[in-house]
Design an enzyme around this catalytic site. Structure first.
Site, PDB file in Angstrom:
ATOM      1  N   TYR A  38       0.813  -1.214   0.000  1.00  0.00           N
ATOM      2  CA  TYR A  38       0.000   0.000   0.000  1.00  0.00           C
ATOM      3  C   TYR A  38       0.858   1.281   0.000  1.00  0.00           C
ATOM      4  O   TYR A  38       0.321   2.371  -0.156  1.00  0.00           O
ATOM      5  CB  TYR A  38      -0.970   0.050   1.205  1.00  0.00           C
ATOM      6  CG  TYR A  38      -1.875  -1.153   1.371  1.00  0.00           C
ATOM      7  CD1 TYR A  38      -2.017  -2.104   0.365  1.00  0.00           C
ATOM      8  CD2 TYR A  38      -2.590  -1.352   2.550  1.00  0.00           C
ATOM      9  CE1 TYR A  38      -2.834  -3.219   0.525  1.00  0.00           C
ATOM     10  CE2 TYR A  38      -3.422  -2.456   2.712  1.00  0.00           C
ATOM     11  CZ  TYR A  38      -3.525  -3.393   1.700  1.00  0.00           C
ATOM     12  OH  TYR A  38      -4.334  -4.491   1.876  1.00  0.00           O
ATOM     13  N   HIS A  96       0.738 -11.905   2.182  1.00  0.00           N
ATOM     14  CA  HIS A  96      -0.346 -11.218   1.464  1.00  0.00           C
ATOM     15  C   HIS A  96      -1.087 -12.145   0.501  1.00  0.00           C
ATOM     16  O   HIS A  96      -2.292 -12.013   0.279  1.00  0.00           O
ATOM     17  CB  HIS A  96       0.252 -10.041   0.680  1.00  0.00           C
ATOM     18  CG  HIS A  96      -0.682  -8.896   0.496  1.00  0.00           C
ATOM     19  ND1 HIS A  96      -0.290  -7.588   0.588  1.00  0.00           N
ATOM     20  CD2 HIS A  96      -2.020  -8.853   0.240  1.00  0.00           C
ATOM     21  CE1 HIS A  96      -1.332  -6.801   0.382  1.00  0.00           C
ATOM     22  NE2 HIS A  96      -2.389  -7.543   0.167  1.00  0.00           N
TER      23      HIS A  96
END
Ligand code: NDP
Length: 258
Positions: A38, A96
């Site tokens: 991010y 992730h």
């Protein structure tokens, strides 16, 4: 782990993330979900500092990205993350996405990080039943959490069951379907009945399944709205009627197609 947290995927780095995290913490959020991918971990740290909420009261989650999977590269990625977040210990560190065989090596690194006391809990994200089975065959350490896309349009009872049996806590990402189904008649009818918003109905559906949520918003009123989901309950038949909406509508990745 709090039942609700703030997700900061697609919150632009810089002032936007800093102000969003500061506002959310001041409004009562106590979990922030970020990731190396991010590109806003450093701003999460600044937002936390600006909020003046003690670090010890905030549950921080981050994730190792696809490019960094493997044993050594995961350890290096973790070092970068703690530096950016300005913390010694991360509350929850996740893989992730399961990359081929490499995620098994990443898991070894996470186990080591936890043994060293650098993560309070370790877990995975986007793992299907098959990924979990594979992990269980190579490691005796069970992930504390499996963070997956979860809302009525991708209701996956077999995964819920599999996680529950193994004592893995599921956590719902994209719990609001990114706003793409707020106008579904069943959701609107429940919103009308309970005098709530579609967003609150969707978040409450997750909680009825005992699945914590991490909705994303940068809007202050919506932050408060999304937190206000504890004063009502959906009846079991209403939960079941939303379960029946499941149709494989993913707004993010579909790990079953990988
Ligand atoms: P969400 O389902 O949380 O939806 C976010 C969208 O809904 C934004 O456009 C937001 O806009 C809008 N919104 C939020 N609250 C309201 C409301 N009350 N009324 C109307 N609109 C609203 O989607 P995300 O995909 O962002 O998922 C949430 C978090 O989950 C991410 O931020 C990330 O932390 C995590 N995640 C993890 C993934 C993984 O692979 N592990 C993948 C994807 C997400 P606005 O900001 O303008 O309010």
């Amino acid at each position: 782990m709090p039942a609700i947290g703030l997700g900061v995927f697609q919150v632009p780095p810089g002032e936007r993330t800093q102000a969003t995290v500061e506002s959310a913490l001041r409004r009562g959020y106590r979990l922030i979900d970020t990731a190396a991918y991010y590109s806003n971990e450093a701003d999460v740290a600044i937002g936390l500092e600006r909020s003046e909420v003690p670090r010890s009261e905030v549950f921080l989650t981050s994730k190792v990205w696809l490019d960094d999977q493997g044993y050594d590269s995961t350890l290096r990625a973790f070092d970068r993350t703690v530096k950016l977040l300005k913390v010694d210990v991360i509350d929850l560190y996740l893989i992730h996405w399961p990359v081929d065989e490499l995620h098994l090596e990443s898991w070894r690194a996470l186990v080591q990080l936890q043994q060293e006391g650098r993560c309070r809990a370790i877990g995975v994200s986007n793992y299907t039943e098959q990924h979990l089975d594979k992990l269980a065959r190579t490691s005796s350490v069970i992930p504390a959490v499996n963070q997956v896309e979860f809302h009525p349009f991708v209701y996956r009872p077999t995964l819920v069951e599999r996680c529950r049996e193994a004592n893995i806590q599921m956590q719902a990402y994209s719990p609001l379907v990114r706003g793409k189904r707020f106008n579904h008649p069943k959701i609107l009818a429940l919103a009308e009945k309970y005098q709530r918003t579609s967003a609150q109905i969707l978040l409450r559906w997750n909680l009825e399944h005992r699945i914590p949520v991490i909705p994303k918003t940068t809007n202050r009123e919506r932050m408060t709205e999304n937190l206000d989901i504890f004063g009502f309950r959906l009846a079991p038949e209403e939960v079941a009627s939303l379960d029946a909406l499941s149709c494989g509508f993913h707004v993010c990745w579909n790990p079953y197609e990988d």
